[in-house]
Enzyme design. Structure first.
Site, PDB file in Angstrom:
ATOM      1  N   GLY A   1       0.844  -1.205   0.000  1.00 16.67           N
ATOM      2  CA  GLY A   1       0.000   0.000   0.000  1.00 16.67           C
ATOM      3  C   GLY A   1       0.868   1.239   0.000  1.00 16.67           C
ATOM      4  O   GLY A   1       2.050   1.181  -0.336  1.00 16.67           O
ATOM      5  N   ASN A   2       0.269   2.360   0.334  1.00 18.87           N
ATOM      6  CA  ASN A   2       1.052   3.591   0.434  1.00 18.87           C
ATOM      7  C   ASN A   2       0.443   4.486   1.508  1.00 18.87           C
ATOM      8  O   ASN A   2      -0.577   4.150   2.099  1.00 18.87           O
ATOM      9  CB  ASN A   2       1.133   4.290  -0.922  1.00 18.87           C
ATOM     10  CG  ASN A   2      -0.235   4.607  -1.466  1.00 18.87           C
ATOM     11  OD1 ASN A   2      -0.973   5.378  -0.873  1.00 18.87           O
ATOM     12  ND2 ASN A   2      -0.590   3.986  -2.595  1.00 18.87           N
TER      13      ASN A   2
END
Ligand code: CTP
Length: 402
Positions: free
Chosen positions: A207-208
């Site tokens: 993810g980020n």
């Protein structure tokens, strides 16, 4: 449309007053702040307690409360974005038409600078009486708006015109009232926002750090300007306060791709602010991946990744009437990279923002952006709250579609 709107609801003494419980509930559900005034006669049909619980506010009954504190009708009238009187009886109608002021509702009416909207309710012969017709026309002459009574079975058993408009119809009247004159009324906007999570196994993902705050602020600003907004939101903790926004929650880039593309064709304004994860695992494991026996710190494993679909690039290929806006979040060569993305993804506008500047980028509540249009015209903005940045971007869009 009713999100954050301040509504004073005056309820007068007719049997239709019982429907005000539903009316208040619908208004509050839409995010309106509702303050209720009941006339004495109205309390024979509905209790202040019911409307107080539903409106989440104290209900006013008289010029003074039980502790002899003055209920300031002038402040209340000033506070209101609209004064709604529903149901309006023939008696209160007559008093309003003639400037009578023998209760707090009438005093609020006479003090109100905002629009007064009334929904009359009475038996059919009363509704047809020349004095009622004359008084309604006097109210119109004062600039008040009338939501006409509806036809149907009346409490008396007679059938005809006189029923108070249904609460749902009063709510849509108010929605129309508040959206009149808004610059994006009739436009459909689609925004995607937040990160995407690409699963590796049931417990791990790629993810980020995107919070989704910028995209949510944009969706809310577009809605406030009258657009019909759909927000496709990746895993984000930001709450959406505007209840008129259609929210589609997604997790992966593929889900975001499907949801954004399905809303694209009918949209007029499309903003892709999502930080779509650029890679996903080639083989997602259905069960939790275990360490190999004897594995120790420093050992390496290989995870094969593939590039995710570029949603914005696909929208750029399909673009027809849509105004297409993308983001470019960069740590280096911001304006150059942003211009490249504008061209490569066939955008009308790109919002360039620094990933590593203090107060800008992902998790922060503020942002600093430059807007670059198709003619490479650059408009720079100062560091400001994401809501204010959203307002700048939407104002720029308004200039573009003028
Ligand atoms: N975008 C997208 N789908 C992707 C990747 C990006 O729709 N798979 C969109 C983003 O929502 C943003 C724009 O493309 O509006 C630019 O995203 P960004 O991450 O800055 O750039 P990338 O195109 O991914 O290129 P790079 O990571 O090489 O900078």
């Amino acid at each position: 449309m009713l999100h954050g709107k301040k509504i004073v609801l005056g309820v007068t003494g007719g049997i239709a007053a019982y429907k005000c419980a539903t009316l208040v509930r619908l208004l509050v559900k839409q995010g309106a702040d509702v303050r209720v005034i009941l006339t004495k006669a109205a309390t024979d049909f509905i209790t202040p307690q019911t409307l107080s619980v539903l409106s989440k506010n104290e209900v006013l009954l008289d010029f003074f409360d039980k502790d002899f504190n003055w209920n300031n009708h002038v402040h209340l009238a000033e506070w209101a974005d609209v004064l709604l009187i529903a149901p309006l009886t023939a008696n209160t109608l007559s008093k309003m038409a003639n400037g009578a002021c023998d209760n707090i509702l009438l005093a609020t009416y006479l003090s109100a600078k905002s629009k007064t909207i009334v929904a009359p309710a009475m038996d059919l012969d009363m509704y047809k009486h020349p004095s009622v017709i004359k008084n309604l026309s006097t109210l119109k002459g004062y600039g008040n708006e009338i939501i006409p009574a509806e036809s149907g079975e009346l409490a008396s058993g007679l059938v005809g015109e006189g029923r108070m408009a249904e609460p749902e119809n009063i709510v849509s009247y108010l929605e129309d009232f508040f959206s009149k004159g808004l610059p994006l009324k009739g436009k459909k906007a689609l925004v995607n926002a937040g990160p995407t999570y690409e699963p590796i196994d049931p417990v791990r993902f790629i993810g980020n750090r995107s919070s989704g705050k910028m995209g949510v602020a944009l969706a809310e600003e577009l809605a406030a300007k009258g657009a019909e907004v759909t927000l496709v939101l990746g895993p984000s903790h930001v709450s959406i306060t505007n209840k008129s926004i259609k929210l589609i929650k997604v997790e992966t880039g593929d889900q975001m791709y499907d949801a954004t593309l399905s809303g694209f064709e009918l949209s007029d304004i499309v903003i892709c602010s999502a930080a779509v994860a650029d890679y996903k695992a080639v083989n997602k494991s259905e069960s939790k991946l275990k360490k190999q026996k004897g594995a120790k710190a420093g050992d390496r494993i290989n995870l094969e990744l593939e590039i995710t679909k570029d949603i914005l690039a696909e929208l750029g290929r399909r673009k027809k009437q849509q105004l297409l806006i993308g983001f470019a979040l960069e740590t280096d060569n911001l304006l150059e990279y942003a211009k490249d993305k504008l061209k490569a993804k066939n955008l009308d506008l790109v919002v360039a923002n620094w990933a590593n500047e203090k107060g800008a980028g992902f998790a922060s509540d503020t942002n600093k952006v430059s807007l670059i249009d198709k003619h490479n015209k650059i408009t720079n903005f100062e560091l400001k709250a994401k809501q204010a940045v959203a307002a700048d971007i939407v104002n720029h869009i308004l200039e573009m579609i003028k």
